[in-house]
Design a protein around this motif. Sequence first.
Motif, PDB file in Angstrom:
ATOM      1  N   VAL A 194      25.307  68.843  50.031  1.00  0.00           N
ATOM      2  CA  VAL A 194      25.360  68.077  51.276  1.00  0.00           C
ATOM      3  C   VAL A 194      25.764  66.630  50.995  1.00  0.00           C
ATOM      4  O   VAL A 194      26.567  66.042  51.728  1.00  0.00           O
ATOM      5  CB  VAL A 194      23.999  68.126  52.007  1.00  0.00           C
ATOM      6  N   LEU A 195      25.237  66.059  49.917  1.00  0.00           N
ATOM      7  CA  LEU A 195      25.605  64.690  49.549  1.00  0.00           C
ATOM      8  C   LEU A 195      27.083  64.585  49.204  1.00  0.00           C
ATOM      9  O   LEU A 195      27.757  63.613  49.579  1.00  0.00           O
ATOM     10  CB  LEU A 195      24.749  64.226  48.362  1.00  0.00           C
ATOM     11  N   ILE A 198      28.944  64.689  52.461  1.00  0.00           N
ATOM     12  CA  ILE A 198      28.794  63.450  53.226  1.00  0.00           C
ATOM     13  C   ILE A 198      29.618  62.324  52.608  1.00  0.00           C
ATOM     14  O   ILE A 198      30.352  61.612  53.305  1.00  0.00           O
ATOM     15  CB  ILE A 198      27.307  63.045  53.306  1.00  0.00           C
ATOM     16  N   GLY A 202      32.992  61.672  54.177  1.00  0.00           N
ATOM     17  CA  GLY A 202      32.965  60.396  54.889  1.00  0.00           C
ATOM     18  C   GLY A 202      34.156  59.527  54.526  1.00  0.00           C
ATOM     19  O   GLY A 202      34.793  58.933  55.405  1.00  0.00           O
ATOM     20  N   TYR A 257      31.536  70.759  64.383  1.00  0.00           N
ATOM     21  CA  TYR A 257      30.732  70.286  63.261  1.00  0.00           C
ATOM     22  C   TYR A 257      29.574  69.371  63.646  1.00  0.00           C
ATOM     23  O   TYR A 257      28.703  69.106  62.820  1.00  0.00           O
ATOM     24  CB  TYR A 257      31.624  69.572  62.240  1.00  0.00           C
TER      25      TYR A 257
END
Length: 316
Positions: A194-195, A198, A202, A257
């Motif tokens: 998940v990191l 992100i 991002g 999403y």
Amino acid sequence: MKNETSITSVLLTSISDDQKTISVLFIFFLLIYLMTVFSNSLIILLVVTCAHLHTPMYFFLGNLAFLDMSYSSVTAPSMLSHLITQHWSISLSECKAQMFFVMYFAGSEPLLLSSMSYDRYVAICHPLHYSQVMSWGTCAQMASLVWSTAFLVCITYIISLKRLTFCGPNLIKNFFCDMPHLLQISCTDPTINVLIIIILGGIFCTAALVTTFYPYVRIFRAVLRIRTSEGKSKAFSTCTSHLTVVFMYYVSVTFIYFVPDSSNFLTLNQVVSVIYTLIIPLLNPLIYSLRSKDLKAALQRALHIHRLHPAPATRR
């Protein structure tokens, strides 16, 4: 320690349980997919064969047509197969492969749209230097950057899945595999994954958003300085099609999403997923075709040549 058995297959969610509805959906989705392949293939053919379409704008449009056709082909044939057989189970390796190509083509689109934004910016704000700035070498480099960047991001996501174990429940709440759904059925802590999503996502999304919309800030400022209404209308007309495609892409992605993935929103997510994977790849070429006089002229010329020189009859 809990005994965990790794799964080897996943179960996709059926679009409908009613047999009559399934039959109607199968015919509808099949027609949509065939029209998508035909319309996007036609644009690619026209861009390649018509000399007056050998410009940067249509070069990127040809890339977009290829992307739309490919993206639809990743999800539509498998969905049609599941609809006709009512067998919604696929292997975990097939799920990962489908997920990679879904992310790859979905991730390539915002970068391609940003390249098209830059092309419109140069054409409107710096028309005298357009041929020098948007040379064929520059266009090829921009297209290569789009496809390679999306590939590197997606392959990073796939490699990060190596650390995860999938032990069920093996139900994916959609008719195709995507990263968020696959992480939900992992029995390994997906925090690191998940990191990665992100941080990397991002940076990727921020760069795509800035490079897509900032050129239009400059474009609107330049257009507002045009004194004649005819000049303003002509300048805006060259951007309308692209802005429409950009709007449809970001609205669909936001729903897919960022809408909560719960039973209350399951139907909504499936509907938007159908729109994004099947309807939008069909609408994109239609939007550009209806707004582009050059494309319509190229198609009319091709049809006229075909009527004047029909294919010779085969001898028996």
